[in-house]
Write a protein that holds these residues in place. Structure first.
Motif, PDB file in Angstrom:
ATOM      1  N   UNK A  33       0.821  -1.207   0.000  1.00  0.00           N
ATOM      2  CA  UNK A  33       0.000   0.000   0.000  1.00  0.00           C
ATOM      3  C   UNK A  33       0.860   1.264   0.000  1.00  0.00           C
ATOM      4  N   UNK A  34       1.882   1.304   0.832  1.00  0.00           N
ATOM      5  CA  UNK A  34       2.759   2.479   0.880  1.00  0.00           C
ATOM      6  C   UNK A  34       3.481   2.665  -0.453  1.00  0.00           C
ATOM      7  N   UNK A  35       3.963   1.568  -1.032  1.00  0.00           N
ATOM      8  CA  UNK A  35       4.633   1.660  -2.325  1.00  0.00           C
ATOM      9  C   UNK A  35       3.673   2.187  -3.388  1.00  0.00           C
ATOM     10  N   UNK A  36       2.421   1.744  -3.337  1.00  0.00           N
ATOM     11  CA  UNK A  36       1.407   2.239  -4.274  1.00  0.00           C
ATOM     12  C   UNK A  36       1.236   3.745  -4.122  1.00  0.00           C
ATOM     13  N   UNK A  37       1.194   4.208  -2.893  1.00  0.00           N
ATOM     14  CA  UNK A  37       1.039   5.643  -2.657  1.00  0.00           C
ATOM     15  C   UNK A  37       2.211   6.412  -3.255  1.00  0.00           C
ATOM     16  N   UNK A  38       3.432   5.937  -3.041  1.00  0.00           N
ATOM     17  CA  UNK A  38       4.589   6.615  -3.632  1.00  0.00           C
ATOM     18  C   UNK A  38       4.437   6.745  -5.143  1.00  0.00           C
ATOM     19  N   UNK A  39       3.946   5.720  -5.785  1.00  0.00           N
ATOM     20  CA  UNK A  39       3.871   5.712  -7.256  1.00  0.00           C
ATOM     21  C   UNK A  39       2.691   6.501  -7.803  1.00  0.00           C
ATOM     22  N   UNK A  40       1.631   6.631  -7.027  1.00  0.00           N
ATOM     23  CA  UNK A  40       0.376   7.154  -7.586  1.00  0.00           C
ATOM     24  C   UNK A  40      -0.160   8.424  -6.959  1.00  0.00           C
ATOM     25  N   UNK A  41       0.418   8.877  -5.855  1.00  0.00           N
ATOM     26  CA  UNK A  41      -0.236   9.937  -5.101  1.00  0.00           C
ATOM     27  C   UNK A  41      -0.223  11.287  -5.811  1.00  0.00           C
ATOM     28  N   UNK A  42       0.667  11.477  -6.759  1.00  0.00           N
ATOM     29  CA  UNK A  42       0.668  12.743  -7.505  1.00  0.00           C
ATOM     30  C   UNK A  42      -0.640  12.946  -8.274  1.00  0.00           C
ATOM     31  N   UNK A  43      -1.339  11.860  -8.610  1.00  0.00           N
ATOM     32  CA  UNK A  43      -2.626  11.962  -9.305  1.00  0.00           C
ATOM     33  C   UNK A  43      -3.689  12.573  -8.402  1.00  0.00           C
ATOM     34  N   UNK A  44      -3.413  12.573  -7.111  1.00  0.00           N
ATOM     35  CA  UNK A  44      -4.363  13.099  -6.128  1.00  0.00           C
ATOM     36  C   UNK A  44      -3.784  14.318  -5.408  1.00  0.00           C
TER      37      UNK A  44
ATOM     38  N   UNK B 158      10.594  -4.737   4.104  1.00  0.00           N
ATOM     39  CA  UNK B 158       9.200  -4.790   3.673  1.00  0.00           C
ATOM     40  C   UNK B 158       8.949  -3.868   2.480  1.00  0.00           C
ATOM     41  N   UNK B 159       9.389  -2.641   2.561  1.00  0.00           N
ATOM     42  CA  UNK B 159       9.179  -1.713   1.446  1.00  0.00           C
ATOM     43  C   UNK B 159      10.133  -1.991   0.291  1.00  0.00           C
ATOM     44  N   UNK B 160      11.332  -2.460   0.607  1.00  0.00           N
ATOM     45  CA  UNK B 160      12.281  -2.794  -0.456  1.00  0.00           C
ATOM     46  C   UNK B 160      11.726  -3.876  -1.372  1.00  0.00           C
ATOM     47  N   UNK B 161      10.894  -4.753  -0.841  1.00  0.00           N
ATOM     48  CA  UNK B 161      10.273  -5.795  -1.659  1.00  0.00           C
ATOM     49  C   UNK B 161       9.407  -5.214  -2.767  1.00  0.00           C
ATOM     50  N   UNK B 162       9.011  -3.957  -2.605  1.00  0.00           N
ATOM     51  CA  UNK B 162       8.197  -3.280  -3.619  1.00  0.00           C
ATOM     52  C   UNK B 162       8.944  -2.118  -4.268  1.00  0.00           C
ATOM     53  N   UNK B 163      10.263  -2.189  -4.228  1.00  0.00           N
ATOM     54  CA  UNK B 163      11.079  -1.193  -4.908  1.00  0.00           C
ATOM     55  C   UNK B 163      11.028   0.180  -4.288  1.00  0.00           C
ATOM     56  N   UNK B 164      10.740   0.246  -2.999  1.00  0.00           N
ATOM     57  CA  UNK B 164      10.612   1.526  -2.295  1.00  0.00           C
ATOM     58  C   UNK B 164      11.565   1.561  -1.112  1.00  0.00           C
ATOM     59  N   UNK B 165      12.232   2.678  -0.947  1.00  0.00           N
ATOM     60  CA  UNK B 165      13.152   2.872   0.173  1.00  0.00           C
ATOM     61  C   UNK B 165      12.375   3.417   1.368  1.00  0.00           C
ATOM     62  N   UNK B 166      12.381   2.695   2.467  1.00  0.00           N
ATOM     63  CA  UNK B 166      11.668   3.142   3.672  1.00  0.00           C
ATOM     64  C   UNK B 166      12.130   4.515   4.133  1.00  0.00           C
TER      65      UNK B 166
END
Length: 275
Positions: free
Chosen positions: A112-123, A151-159
């Motif tokens: 969910x956090x990784x999704x937010x990093x990738x998509x939140x600019x749309x909002x 946990x976040x690294x598994x989704x290509x995101x740096x905590x």
């Protein structure tokens, strides 16, 4: 006389126009957005989030809120105290014990956090201003995502890209309902890989720990947080903050905790803080 009345009406209309909230902030909520690539039926049902965001403002701070419920209950929410602040607020659902393991729950939260990093600019959100927070089980989740970067690294995101982690009454040792699934009683404390305190480190973002009164909190929650704060400082972390809200138990502490959260967010953004 009529001319005087007409002139007065014109001036009043002008004052009203000049002082009216032409640029007043308006907000929109979008609900039940799927954030997962998982295909099983429970994931498809559960792994959704709600977004509450300003419609006419760009690059807003983003607050990701994980709900409480002991990892066994609860549902996504946009807390009233987080609304109308000029922030984007994201309320997240995750899969619950005992239908899944804690590993799967934490993986959901990371996704969910990784999704937010990738998509939140749309909002209208700014991925450089993300805050991860939540109460109780949600506080535990935010602790784990902060301290164990896997946990976040598994989704290509740096905590460490998160601006602030701010758990409310999170459990610093292994969560009691995780221990229940291991056959361990709630008051028998254990520390394993599912304990935030196991992962203390000196190089994470600012870490804001807020708890209720030590005599009223659930299962010694304040004492766990105090120990976690001490260990973070001992390993060299310079921006761990601990607050105890006197006279407030596990649930009542949430309302005043929002003021502490807002103060820290404003400080990080270089804004004046409320007294």
């Amino acid at each position: 006389m009529k001319n005087h009345i007409a002139a007065f009406a014109s001036i009043a209309a002008l004052i009203c126009l000049l002082t009216s909230p032409i640029n007043a902030q308006t907000y929109k909520q979008v609900s039940d957005i799927s954030y997962t690539t998982k295909s099983d039926s429970y994931a498809q049902e559960r792994l959704k989030l709600d977004i509450y965001y300003p419609e006419n403002q760009q690059d807003c701070p983003v607050v990701i809120w994980f709900h409480g419920g002991g990892l066994e209950a609860g549902s996504k929410e946009i807390p009233a105290k987080l609304r109308d602040k000029g922030w984007v607020v994201v309320g997240v659902n995750y899969r619950l014990l005992p239908k899944v393991t804690v590993r799967e729950t934490l993986d959901d939260a990371a996704e969910a956090v990784a999704w937010v990093f990738k998509n939140i600019s749309k909002y209208n959100g700014d991925a450089k201003k993300i805050v991860v927070t939540g109460h109780s089980a949600g506080g535990y989740i935010s602790m784990m995502l902060c301290l164990n970067k896997t946990w976040l690294a598994n989704y290509g995101t740096d905590a460490d890209q998160v601006m602030l982690y701010a758990p409310f009454s999170g459990q610093a040792i292994t969560h009691y309902n995780v221990r229940k699934m291991q056959g361990i009683e709630p008051l028998r404390a254990t520390i394993d890989e599912y304990a935030p305190i196991y992962w203390v480190r000196n190089n994470c973002p600012p870490f804001l720990l807020i708890c209720g009164d030590r005599e009223l909190e659930l299962y010694g929650r304040y004492d766990e947080n105090q120990y976690l704060a001490r260990m973070m400082k001992l390993v060299g972390h310079k921006k761990t903050y601990l607050y105890e809200i006197d006279g407030h138990g596990h649930s009542p502490m949430v309302e005043p905790a929002f003021h502490i959260l807002e103060t820290h967010i404003n400080t990080l953004l270089g804004k004046s803080t409320n007294p």
